[in-house]
Scaffold this motif. Structure first.
Motif, mmCIF file in Angstrom:
data_model
loop_
_atom_site.group_PDB
_atom_site.id
_atom_site.type_symbol
_atom_site.label_atom_id
_atom_site.label_comp_id
_atom_site.label_asym_id
_atom_site.label_seq_id
_atom_site.Cartn_x
_atom_site.Cartn_y
_atom_site.Cartn_z
ATOM 1 N N ALA A 302 112.382 66.237 26.063
ATOM 2 C CA ALA A 302 113.664 66.277 25.358
ATOM 3 C C ALA A 302 114.666 65.308 25.971
ATOM 4 C CB ALA A 302 114.223 67.693 25.360
ATOM 5 N N LEU A 303 114.724 65.268 27.300
ATOM 6 C CA LEU A 303 115.676 64.367 27.959
ATOM 7 C C LEU A 303 115.354 62.909 27.682
ATOM 8 C CD1 LEU A 303 116.105 66.101 31.441
ATOM 9 C CD2 LEU A 303 117.593 66.248 29.448
ATOM 10 N N SER A 304 114.076 62.621 27.441
ATOM 11 C CA SER A 304 113.685 61.226 27.205
ATOM 12 C C SER A 304 114.019 60.755 25.800
ATOM 13 C CB SER A 304 112.179 61.068 27.447
ATOM 14 O OG SER A 304 111.424 61.759 26.450
ATOM 15 N N ARG A 306 116.757 62.499 23.758
ATOM 16 C CA ARG A 306 118.062 62.951 23.268
ATOM 17 C C ARG A 306 119.042 61.788 23.247
ATOM 18 N NH1 ARG A 306 120.413 68.812 24.138
ATOM 19 N NH2 ARG A 306 122.274 67.539 24.248
ATOM 20 N N PRO A 307 119.740 61.562 22.134
ATOM 21 C CA PRO A 307 120.653 60.423 22.049
ATOM 22 C C PRO A 307 121.773 60.458 23.082
ATOM 23 C CG PRO A 307 120.184 61.289 19.871
ATOM 24 C CD PRO A 307 119.613 62.264 20.843
ATOM 25 N N ASP A 308 122.343 61.640 23.341
ATOM 26 C CA ASP A 308 123.466 61.681 24.276
ATOM 27 C C ASP A 308 123.017 61.342 25.696
ATOM 28 O OD1 ASP A 308 121.943 63.974 24.398
ATOM 29 O OD2 ASP A 308 123.625 65.319 24.764
ATOM 30 N N VAL A 309 121.810 61.773 26.088
ATOM 31 C CA VAL A 309 121.307 61.457 27.428
ATOM 32 C C VAL A 309 120.999 59.969 27.539
ATOM 33 C CG1 VAL A 309 119.444 61.890 29.070
ATOM 34 C CG2 VAL A 309 120.397 63.780 27.749
ATOM 35 N N LEU A 310 120.342 59.408 26.527
ATOM 36 C CA LEU A 310 120.007 57.984 26.566
ATOM 37 C C LEU A 310 121.260 57.106 26.530
ATOM 38 C CD1 LEU A 310 116.920 57.921 24.171
ATOM 39 C CD2 LEU A 310 116.929 57.777 26.657
ATOM 40 N N ALA A 311 122.241 57.506 25.739
ATOM 41 C CA ALA A 311 123.487 56.731 25.685
ATOM 42 C C ALA A 311 124.214 56.782 27.025
ATOM 43 C CB ALA A 311 124.384 57.252 24.567
ATOM 44 N N THR A 394 128.078 60.065 37.238
ATOM 45 C CA THR A 394 128.400 61.493 37.175
ATOM 46 C C THR A 394 128.302 62.009 35.745
ATOM 47 O OG1 THR A 394 129.885 61.259 39.076
ATOM 48 C CG2 THR A 394 130.160 63.213 37.699
ATOM 49 N N THR A 395 128.785 61.204 34.787
ATOM 50 C CA THR A 395 128.695 61.597 33.384
ATOM 51 C C THR A 395 127.247 61.723 32.941
ATOM 52 O OG1 THR A 395 130.793 60.502 32.894
ATOM 53 C CG2 THR A 395 129.335 60.949 31.030
ATOM 54 N N TYR A 396 126.395 60.803 33.402
ATOM 55 C CA TYR A 396 124.977 60.864 33.060
ATOM 56 C C TYR A 396 124.341 62.137 33.604
ATOM 57 C CZ TYR A 396 120.004 59.815 33.447
ATOM 58 O OH TYR A 396 118.633 59.896 33.394
ATOM 59 N N GLN A 397 124.630 62.451 34.857
ATOM 60 C CA GLN A 397 124.076 63.668 35.441
ATOM 61 C C GLN A 397 124.599 64.910 34.714
ATOM 62 O OE1 GLN A 397 124.937 64.135 39.596
ATOM 63 N NE2 GLN A 397 123.748 66.007 39.810
ATOM 64 N N GLN A 398 125.889 64.911 34.395
ATOM 65 C CA GLN A 398 126.472 66.044 33.688
ATOM 66 C C GLN A 398 125.854 66.200 32.294
ATOM 67 O OE1 GLN A 398 130.658 65.615 32.804
ATOM 68 N NE2 GLN A 398 131.006 67.808 32.859
ATOM 69 N N THR A 399 125.596 65.072 31.627
ATOM 70 C CA THR A 399 124.971 65.121 30.309
ATOM 71 C C THR A 399 123.563 65.692 30.397
ATOM 72 O OG1 THR A 399 126.256 63.174 29.639
ATOM 73 C CG2 THR A 399 124.365 63.763 28.276
ATOM 74 N N GLN A 400 122.823 65.312 31.434
ATOM 75 C CA GLN A 400 121.495 65.881 31.640
ATOM 76 C C GLN A 400 121.554 67.395 31.843
ATOM 77 O OE1 GLN A 400 119.782 63.568 34.931
ATOM 78 N NE2 GLN A 400 118.189 62.879 33.521
ATOM 79 N N ASP A 401 122.452 67.830 32.714
ATOM 80 C CA ASP A 401 122.573 69.266 32.988
ATOM 81 C C ASP A 401 122.955 70.028 31.720
ATOM 82 O OD1 ASP A 401 121.962 68.715 35.606
ATOM 83 O OD2 ASP A 401 124.047 68.729 36.303
ATOM 84 N N THR A 402 123.887 69.462 30.960
ATOM 85 C CA THR A 402 124.299 70.118 29.716
ATOM 86 C C THR A 402 123.141 70.200 28.731
ATOM 87 O OG1 THR A 402 126.571 69.321 30.011
ATOM 88 C CG2 THR A 402 125.923 70.008 27.797
ATOM 89 N N ALA A 403 122.343 69.151 28.659
ATOM 90 C CA ALA A 403 121.208 69.145 27.745
ATOM 91 C C ALA A 403 120.193 70.220 28.125
ATOM 92 C CB ALA A 403 120.549 67.768 27.737
ATOM 93 N N VAL A 404 119.879 70.324 29.409
ATOM 94 C CA VAL A 404 118.924 71.341 29.856
ATOM 95 C C VAL A 404 119.461 72.736 29.558
ATOM 96 C CG1 VAL A 404 117.744 72.311 31.862
ATOM 97 C CG2 VAL A 404 117.954 69.829 31.619
#
Length: 499
Positions: A302-304, A306-311, A394-404
């Motif tokens: 999913a993380l690979s 998801r548009p928000d994670v990739l962006a 930090t935003t990238y890491q936060q986006t990953q955590d939110t996605a999970v």
């Protein structure tokens, strides 16, 4: 005096707005009069308290509703297609992607030379008085005229990778913008699906309310029949009519909820609220299979995608390239310049014949600029780039955590919704049996009317709970698909595995 007058006019322009925080603004009939002295207190009391605004017919033009085929029932796939064509959010995302793509072209253009054509022309007349007149003339006049066409070339040859870093920034941002464009379509698909299922739940609740109203009338008919045979009482008849009125109120409330849900569906599609169309029924839609806990492989996949994670990842890479561009600002730059020019000039003095001259020139220069001192500007720009990079990481890491977290919550919600639907279905079956038995028992005088009315209300609650749980299961399945990055098309939105 003119300057003082103009200054006074500028100060009077404050009269274009309201005279006080509690006084209404109203436009002047003549805008130029705002620059002239005036007294706002000349307005009548009603004008100072009227906070209406002047109308403009141009602002009343609204986007017309899309073409709807009369009599056609629109299912979820057709609604998604209509939203993809009409939702303004997708057009805005598309424009953002195009702007980011143009930024890539601008960055790549810095690798090419800049060529310009210039033409300079002019004339100079010089008059020199003579100490002694000659032939009746007391001055000597010379005239010089010239036209100089030139072709200039400027080319930055070497800059320690600054342009390359700037191009990388633009490429990463363009990639992120394109991902966000596709992601916006996924968001629209998801929003339409959720609104569609909620509309279906409202429609099912209305159907249950109407069925309950019919059941309440059956109880009222039984009370009237017992009263006619002398077996009932006026209290029973009043209670039965009260139950009918209560059921009718629930129908009215359910109709209001259905209208609100319909507008919610139109809003998710991004089309005019004046649109009128028939929406398909979802009450018979089969529910998805129950799932277990999300696995690490499921989350990684999913993380690979998801548009928000990739962006967010692309924005982070762009910020890292921005650091390289800021660091290159401290290093020298090598440039090349070339010019080719011509000169066509003429000279005349007094009454003598003019003298013309043509000449050409060309040259190539290679130069180096070395930054020495800039008052700390470059250092501040570098620190700013590093700060932006840390924020992007930090935003990238936060986006990953939110996605999970969204994946885990969506999976839990789906399991709960499916269990609720199973329990609500069992409750509905039991409540239906209870209602039939209570009504028959009351008709035979074995139980009081309150048992029938309570059973009637209980059946309504059970049916509405079943409708809500059915819709909640479909919503939860859509939310899980969206959280997994799988809500990529109308087929994906409608292809829910059945139990």
């Amino acid at each position: 005096m003119a300057a003082a007058l103009l200054g006074g006019c500028a100060a009077n322009a404050v009269k274009l707005t309201s005279g006080s925080p509690s006084e209404a603004w109203a436009p002047n009939d003549d805008a130029s009069s705002a620059l002239l002295p005036g007294d706002p207190s000349d307005k009548a009391e009603g004008e100072r308290q009227n906070f209406g605004v002047p109308g403009d017919q141009a602002a009343s033009l609204i986007t017309p509703p899309p073409q709807i085929k009369s009599g056609e029932v629109y299912e979820l796939p057709e609604l998604i297609d209509m939203a993809a064509r009409n939702n303004p959010a997708t057009r805005l995302a598309w424009d953002n992607a195009r702007q980011a793509a143009l930024a890539v072209g601008l960055a790549e253009a810095t690798f090419l030379p800049s060529i310009s054509a210039n033409v300079i022309g002019g004339a100079q007349v010089w008059n020199q008085p003579l100490p002694v007149g000659i032939n009746g003339k007391d001055s000597f006049t010379t005239t010089t005229e010239a036209i100089v066409p030139a072709l200039a070339l400027e080319w930055l040859i070497f800059d320690f990778g600054q342009r390359r870093a700037a191009r990388d920034v633009a490429n990463h941002n363009a990639f992120a913008a394109n991902i966000e464009f596709n992601g916006m379509h996924q968001q629209v698909i998801y929003d339409v699906a959720i609104a569609y299922y909620r509309y279906g739940a409202a429609e099912s609740r209305l159907k249950a309310a109407r069925q309950t109203l019919a059941n309440s009338r059956r109880i009222a008919d039984a009370a009237d029949a017992r009263m006619a045979r002398g077996l009932g009482t006026s209290v029973e008849v009043a209670q039965a009519r009260q139950q009918v009125a209560q059921s009718n109120l629930r129908v009215v409330e359910a109709e209001g909820v259905l209208r609100d849900s319909y507008q919610g569906l139109l809003g998710a599609m991004g089309i005019s609220p004046m649109t009128r169309m028939k929406v398909g029924d979802v009450s018979g839609r089969r529910l998805p299979r129950a799932i277990g806990e999300p696995t690490e492989a499921m989350i990684a996949n999913a993380l690979s995608q998801r548009p928000d994670v990739l962006a967010a990842y692309s924005r982070m890479k762009a910020s890292e390239a921005g650091i390289r561009a800021a660091e290159a600002e401290f290093r020298p730059k090598v440039y090349l310049s070339a010019i080719a020019a011509g000169n066509n000039a003429s000279f005349s003095a007094g009454g003598l014949p003019g003298i013309g001259q043509e000449a050409t020139t060309a040259g190539v220069l290679v130069g180096v600029t070395i930054p020495i001192y800039s008052g700390g500007i470059r250092a501040a720009q570098l620190e700013q780039a590093r700060t932006l990079s840390r924020s992007a990481a930090t935003t990238y890491q936060q986006t990953q955590d939110t996605a999970v977290r969204e994946i885990v919550i969506a999976a839990d919600t789906l399991r709960t919704a499916l269990a609720s639907y199973h329990a609500a279905s069992e409750l509905t079956r039991a409540a239906s049996i209870t209602y039939d038995a209570a009504l028959e028992s009351y008709r035979n005088g074995l139980t009081p009317i309150t048992d029938a009315t309570v059973a009637d209300s209980g059946l309504l609650d059970a049916r509405q709970a079943q409708a809500d749980a059915h819709a909640a299961s479909l919503v939860a399945a859509s939310s899980l698909a969206f959280a997994l990055g799988a809500m990529t098309s109308r087929e994906a939105a409608t292809r829910i595995p059945a139990r």
